[in-house]
Design a protein around this motif. Sequence first.
Motif, PDB file in Angstrom:
ATOM      1  N   SER A 117       0.827  -1.213   0.000  1.00 58.72           N
ATOM      2  CA  SER A 117       0.000   0.000   0.000  1.00 58.72           C
ATOM      3  C   SER A 117       0.861   1.263   0.000  1.00 58.72           C
ATOM      4  N   THR A 118       2.010   1.220   0.661  1.00 58.87           N
ATOM      5  CA  THR A 118       2.907   2.373   0.654  1.00 58.87           C
ATOM      6  C   THR A 118       3.436   2.619  -0.760  1.00 58.87           C
ATOM      7  N   ILE A 119       3.840   1.565  -1.432  1.00 63.54           N
ATOM      8  CA  ILE A 119       4.404   1.705  -2.778  1.00 63.54           C
ATOM      9  C   ILE A 119       3.347   2.183  -3.778  1.00 63.54           C
ATOM     10  N   ILE A 120       2.087   1.841  -3.551  1.00 67.23           N
ATOM     11  CA  ILE A 120       1.028   2.233  -4.491  1.00 67.23           C
ATOM     12  C   ILE A 120       0.361   3.550  -4.096  1.00 67.23           C
ATOM     13  N   VAL A 121      -0.039   3.676  -2.836  1.00 69.86           N
ATOM     14  CA  VAL A 121      -0.871   4.797  -2.413  1.00 69.86           C
ATOM     15  C   VAL A 121      -0.093   6.103  -2.288  1.00 69.86           C
ATOM     16  N   VAL A 122       1.069   6.087  -1.693  1.00 72.94           N
ATOM     17  CA  VAL A 122       1.805   7.331  -1.444  1.00 72.94           C
ATOM     18  C   VAL A 122       2.146   8.063  -2.746  1.00 72.94           C
ATOM     19  N   PRO A 123       2.661   7.413  -3.794  1.00 74.39           N
ATOM     20  CA  PRO A 123       2.901   8.159  -5.041  1.00 74.39           C
ATOM     21  C   PRO A 123       1.623   8.697  -5.686  1.00 74.39           C
ATOM     22  N   ILE A 124       0.529   7.942  -5.597  1.00 72.16           N
ATOM     23  CA  ILE A 124      -0.728   8.421  -6.180  1.00 72.16           C
ATOM     24  C   ILE A 124      -1.223   9.660  -5.438  1.00 72.16           C
ATOM     25  N   VAL A 125      -1.163   9.630  -4.120  1.00 71.84           N
ATOM     26  CA  VAL A 125      -1.601  10.786  -3.328  1.00 71.84           C
ATOM     27  C   VAL A 125      -0.704  11.988  -3.609  1.00 71.84           C
ATOM     28  N   ALA A 126       0.602  11.777  -3.728  1.00 70.08           N
ATOM     29  CA  ALA A 126       1.519  12.886  -4.025  1.00 70.08           C
ATOM     30  C   ALA A 126       1.217  13.477  -5.403  1.00 70.08           C
ATOM     31  N   PHE A 127       0.959  12.621  -6.391  1.00 72.64           N
ATOM     32  CA  PHE A 127       0.628  13.104  -7.734  1.00 72.64           C
ATOM     33  C   PHE A 127      -0.663  13.916  -7.704  1.00 72.64           C
ATOM     34  N   LEU A 128      -1.690  13.412  -7.009  1.00 72.43           N
ATOM     35  CA  LEU A 128      -2.952  14.146  -6.914  1.00 72.43           C
ATOM     36  C   LEU A 128      -2.779  15.468  -6.171  1.00 72.43           C
ATOM     37  N   ALA A 129      -1.884  15.501  -5.197  1.00 74.58           N
ATOM     38  CA  ALA A 129      -1.610  16.751  -4.482  1.00 74.58           C
ATOM     39  C   ALA A 129      -0.969  17.777  -5.409  1.00 74.58           C
ATOM     40  N   VAL A 130      -0.066  17.331  -6.283  1.00 74.26           N
ATOM     41  CA  VAL A 130       0.558  18.250  -7.248  1.00 74.26           C
ATOM     42  C   VAL A 130      -0.495  18.781  -8.219  1.00 74.26           C
ATOM     43  N   VAL A 131      -1.371  17.914  -8.691  1.00 72.77           N
ATOM     44  CA  VAL A 131      -2.432  18.341  -9.610  1.00 72.77           C
ATOM     45  C   VAL A 131      -3.360  19.337  -8.921  1.00 72.77           C
ATOM     46  N   LEU A 132      -3.759  19.048  -7.693  1.00 79.41           N
ATOM     47  CA  LEU A 132      -4.634  19.953  -6.953  1.00 79.41           C
ATOM     48  C   LEU A 132      -3.960  21.296  -6.698  1.00 79.41           C
ATOM     49  N   LEU A 133      -2.695  21.278  -6.330  1.00 78.13           N
ATOM     50  CA  LEU A 133      -1.946  22.516  -6.127  1.00 78.13           C
ATOM     51  C   LEU A 133      -1.941  23.354  -7.397  1.00 78.13           C
ATOM     52  N   ARG A 134      -1.670  22.710  -8.528  1.00 82.21           N
ATOM     53  CA  ARG A 134      -1.651  23.434  -9.803  1.00 82.21           C
ATOM     54  C   ARG A 134      -3.025  24.016 -10.139  1.00 82.21           C
ATOM     55  N   PHE A 135      -4.083  23.234  -9.925  1.00 80.35           N
ATOM     56  CA  PHE A 135      -5.443  23.720 -10.195  1.00 80.35           C
ATOM     57  C   PHE A 135      -5.765  24.941  -9.342  1.00 80.35           C
ATOM     58  N   VAL A 136      -5.441  24.880  -8.070  1.00 82.20           N
ATOM     59  CA  VAL A 136      -5.763  25.983  -7.164  1.00 82.20           C
ATOM     60  C   VAL A 136      -4.999  27.243  -7.556  1.00 82.20           C
ATOM     61  N   ILE A 137      -3.710  27.100  -7.838  1.00 82.05           N
ATOM     62  CA  ILE A 137      -2.919  28.280  -8.208  1.00 82.05           C
ATOM     63  C   ILE A 137      -3.412  28.853  -9.531  1.00 82.05           C
ATOM     64  N   GLU A 138      -3.708  28.007 -10.514  1.00 75.71           N
ATOM     65  CA  GLU A 138      -4.228  28.508 -11.789  1.00 75.71           C
ATOM     66  C   GLU A 138      -5.575  29.195 -11.602  1.00 75.71           C
ATOM     67  N   ALA A 139      -6.429  28.658 -10.751  1.00 72.98           N
ATOM     68  CA  ALA A 139      -7.733  29.276 -10.518  1.00 72.98           C
ATOM     69  C   ALA A 139      -7.580  30.651  -9.871  1.00 72.98           C
ATOM     70  N   VAL A 140      -6.696  30.759  -8.906  1.00 70.37           N
ATOM     71  CA  VAL A 140      -6.479  32.049  -8.247  1.00 70.37           C
ATOM     72  C   VAL A 140      -5.885  33.056  -9.227  1.00 70.37           C
ATOM     73  N   VAL A 141      -4.917  32.631 -10.028  1.00 73.90           N
ATOM     74  CA  VAL A 141      -4.308  33.538 -11.000  1.00 73.90           C
ATOM     75  C   VAL A 141      -5.344  33.969 -12.039  1.00 73.90           C
ATOM     76  N   ALA A 142      -6.182  33.037 -12.499  1.00 69.86           N
ATOM     77  CA  ALA A 142      -7.229  33.394 -13.466  1.00 69.86           C
ATOM     78  C   ALA A 142      -8.221  34.372 -12.855  1.00 69.86           C
ATOM     79  N   LEU A 143      -8.573  34.178 -11.603  1.00 68.24           N
ATOM     80  CA  LEU A 143      -9.493  35.085 -10.929  1.00 68.24           C
ATOM     81  C   LEU A 143      -8.891  36.483 -10.807  1.00 68.24           C
ATOM     82  N   ILE A 144      -7.622  36.550 -10.471  1.00 65.42           N
ATOM     83  CA  ILE A 144      -6.949  37.848 -10.374  1.00 65.42           C
ATOM     84  C   ILE A 144      -6.861  38.501 -11.752  1.00 65.42           C
TER      85      ILE A 144
END
Length: 168
Positions: free
Chosen positions: A126-153
Amino acid sequence: MSDPAVPPVPPLPSRPASVAAAQGSPSPASGAAAGGYDPATDPDDTGVPSPVADPAGAGRGFVRALFDLSFRTFITRRLAGVFYVVGLVAIGIGFLYYFLRGLILGITMLVPPFVNIGGGVALLISTIIVVPIVAFLAVVLLRFVIEAVVALIAIAENTQRTADRASD
Protein backbone atom coordinates in the motif's frame (compact mmCIF):
# COMPACT_ATOMS: atom_id res chain seq x y z
CA MET A 1 -33.92 27.54 -50.50
CA SER A 2 -30.35 27.09 -49.26
CA ASP A 3 -28.64 23.83 -48.36
CA PRO A 4 -28.24 23.61 -44.52
CA ALA A 5 -25.03 21.59 -44.92
CA VAL A 6 -23.24 24.46 -46.69
CA PRO A 7 -22.28 27.31 -44.35
CA PRO A 8 -23.07 30.85 -45.56
CA VAL A 9 -20.25 32.85 -47.12
CA PRO A 10 -19.27 35.87 -44.99
CA PRO A 11 -19.47 39.27 -46.70
CA LEU A 12 -16.29 40.78 -48.12
CA PRO A 13 -14.89 43.94 -46.52
CA SER A 14 -15.50 47.24 -48.26
CA ARG A 15 -11.77 47.76 -48.91
CA PRO A 16 -8.68 45.50 -49.00
CA ALA A 17 -6.58 45.17 -45.85
CA SER A 18 -3.55 46.84 -47.46
CA VAL A 19 -5.64 49.92 -48.32
CA ALA A 20 -7.17 50.02 -44.83
CA ALA A 21 -3.74 49.80 -43.20
CA ALA A 22 -2.33 52.54 -45.40
CA GLN A 23 -5.26 54.90 -44.90
CA GLY A 24 -5.73 54.19 -41.23
CA SER A 25 -9.04 53.87 -39.46
CA PRO A 26 -10.81 55.81 -36.77
CA SER A 27 -9.42 55.07 -33.33
CA PRO A 28 -12.06 54.02 -30.81
CA ALA A 29 -10.27 55.95 -28.06
CA SER A 30 -9.92 59.25 -29.89
CA GLY A 31 -12.75 59.03 -32.41
CA ALA A 32 -10.54 60.67 -35.03
CA ALA A 33 -8.85 59.17 -38.06
CA ALA A 34 -5.29 58.05 -37.41
CA GLY A 35 -2.37 57.78 -39.78
CA GLY A 36 -1.84 54.08 -39.05
CA TYR A 37 -1.83 51.57 -36.26
CA ASP A 38 -1.27 53.03 -32.81
CA PRO A 39 -0.81 50.42 -30.06
CA ALA A 40 -1.63 52.97 -27.38
CA THR A 41 -5.17 53.32 -28.70
CA ASP A 42 -5.71 49.66 -29.51
CA PRO A 43 -8.94 48.54 -27.84
CA ASP A 44 -7.82 44.92 -27.86
CA ASP A 45 -5.59 45.00 -24.80
CA THR A 46 -4.65 41.38 -24.19
CA GLY A 47 -3.38 41.95 -20.69
CA VAL A 48 0.21 41.14 -21.59
CA PRO A 49 2.34 43.35 -19.37
CA SER A 50 4.62 45.82 -21.08
CA PRO A 51 8.34 45.61 -20.37
CA VAL A 52 9.53 47.50 -17.33
CA ALA A 53 11.11 50.78 -18.37
CA ASP A 54 13.37 50.92 -15.31
CA PRO A 55 14.62 47.43 -14.34
CA ALA A 56 16.19 48.79 -11.15
CA GLY A 57 12.80 50.04 -9.96
CA ALA A 58 10.88 46.87 -10.71
CA GLY A 59 10.96 45.69 -7.08
CA ARG A 60 9.61 48.95 -5.73
CA GLY A 61 6.23 48.29 -7.35
CA PHE A 62 6.07 44.95 -5.56
CA VAL A 63 6.81 46.46 -2.16
CA ARG A 64 4.31 49.26 -2.81
CA ALA A 65 1.68 46.67 -3.83
CA LEU A 66 2.45 44.61 -0.73
CA PHE A 67 1.45 47.49 1.54
CA ASP A 68 -1.50 48.71 -0.58
CA LEU A 69 -4.30 48.75 1.99
CA SER A 70 -6.98 49.35 -0.66
CA PHE A 71 -6.03 46.09 -2.45
CA ARG A 72 -6.12 47.75 -5.87
CA THR A 73 -2.80 46.17 -6.86
CA PHE A 74 -2.55 42.39 -6.92
CA ILE A 75 0.67 40.55 -6.10
CA THR A 76 -0.71 37.04 -6.54
CA ARG A 77 0.26 36.79 -10.21
CA ARG A 78 3.81 37.80 -9.36
CA LEU A 79 4.08 35.23 -6.57
CA ALA A 80 2.28 32.32 -8.25
CA GLY A 81 5.54 30.67 -9.32
CA VAL A 82 6.97 31.02 -5.82
CA PHE A 83 3.84 29.49 -4.28
CA TYR A 84 4.01 26.62 -6.76
CA VAL A 85 7.67 25.86 -5.99
CA VAL A 86 7.06 26.04 -2.22
CA GLY A 87 4.06 23.74 -2.62
CA LEU A 88 6.07 21.27 -4.71
CA VAL A 89 8.82 21.22 -2.10
CA ALA A 90 6.27 20.61 0.68
CA ILE A 91 4.63 17.81 -1.31
CA GLY A 92 8.07 16.30 -2.03
CA ILE A 93 9.02 16.36 1.65
CA GLY A 94 5.68 14.80 2.60
CA PHE A 95 6.12 12.14 -0.09
CA LEU A 96 9.59 11.21 1.15
CA TYR A 97 8.46 11.15 4.79
CA TYR A 98 5.41 8.92 4.27
CA PHE A 99 7.11 6.71 1.69
CA LEU A 100 10.18 6.03 3.85
CA ARG A 101 8.06 5.71 7.01
CA GLY A 102 5.77 3.19 5.32
CA LEU A 103 8.73 1.18 4.04
CA ILE A 104 10.49 1.18 7.40
CA LEU A 105 7.34 0.22 9.32
CA GLY A 106 6.51 -2.47 6.77
CA ILE A 107 9.98 -3.99 7.01
CA THR A 108 9.88 -3.69 10.82
CA MET A 109 6.66 -5.73 10.87
CA LEU A 110 8.41 -8.53 8.95
CA VAL A 111 11.27 -9.10 11.43
CA PRO A 112 11.17 -10.33 15.07
CA PRO A 113 9.93 -9.39 17.68
CA PHE A 114 6.94 -7.86 15.74
CA VAL A 115 6.36 -10.62 13.22
CA ASN A 116 3.22 -9.89 11.27
CA ILE A 117 3.85 -11.06 7.73
CA GLY A 118 0.42 -10.15 6.35
CA GLY A 119 0.42 -6.69 7.90
CA GLY A 120 4.01 -5.98 6.81
CA VAL A 121 3.42 -7.03 3.20
CA ALA A 122 0.13 -5.12 3.05
CA LEU A 123 1.81 -2.00 4.43
CA LEU A 124 4.70 -2.26 1.95
CA ILE A 125 2.39 -2.76 -1.03
CA SER A 126 0.00 0.00 0.00
CA THR A 127 2.91 2.37 0.65
CA ILE A 128 4.40 1.70 -2.78
CA ILE A 129 1.03 2.23 -4.49
CA VAL A 130 -0.87 4.80 -2.41
CA VAL A 131 1.81 7.33 -1.44
CA PRO A 132 2.90 8.16 -5.04
CA ILE A 133 -0.73 8.42 -6.18
CA VAL A 134 -1.60 10.79 -3.33
CA ALA A 135 1.52 12.89 -4.02
CA PHE A 136 0.63 13.10 -7.73
CA LEU A 137 -2.95 14.15 -6.91
CA ALA A 138 -1.61 16.75 -4.48
CA VAL A 139 0.56 18.25 -7.25
CA VAL A 140 -2.43 18.34 -9.61
CA LEU A 141 -4.63 19.95 -6.95
CA LEU A 142 -1.95 22.52 -6.13
CA ARG A 143 -1.65 23.43 -9.80
CA PHE A 144 -5.44 23.72 -10.19
CA VAL A 145 -5.76 25.98 -7.16
CA ILE A 146 -2.92 28.28 -8.21
CA GLU A 147 -4.23 28.51 -11.79
CA ALA A 148 -7.73 29.28 -10.52
CA VAL A 149 -6.48 32.05 -8.25
CA VAL A 150 -4.31 33.54 -11.00
CA ALA A 151 -7.23 33.39 -13.47
CA LEU A 152 -9.49 35.09 -10.93
CA ILE A 153 -6.95 37.85 -10.37
CA ALA A 154 -6.52 38.27 -14.15
CA ILE A 155 -10.28 38.62 -14.53
CA ALA A 156 -10.34 41.24 -11.77
CA GLU A 157 -7.48 43.19 -13.37
CA ASN A 158 -9.07 43.09 -16.83
CA THR A 159 -12.46 44.10 -15.41
CA GLN A 160 -10.85 47.03 -13.61
CA ARG A 161 -9.10 48.12 -16.83
CA THR A 162 -12.38 47.90 -18.73
CA ALA A 163 -14.16 49.95 -16.06
CA ASP A 164 -11.36 52.54 -16.13
CA ARG A 165 -11.66 52.85 -19.93
CA ALA A 166 -15.44 53.12 -19.74
CA SER A 167 -15.27 55.95 -17.21
CA ASP A 168 -12.89 58.01 -19.39
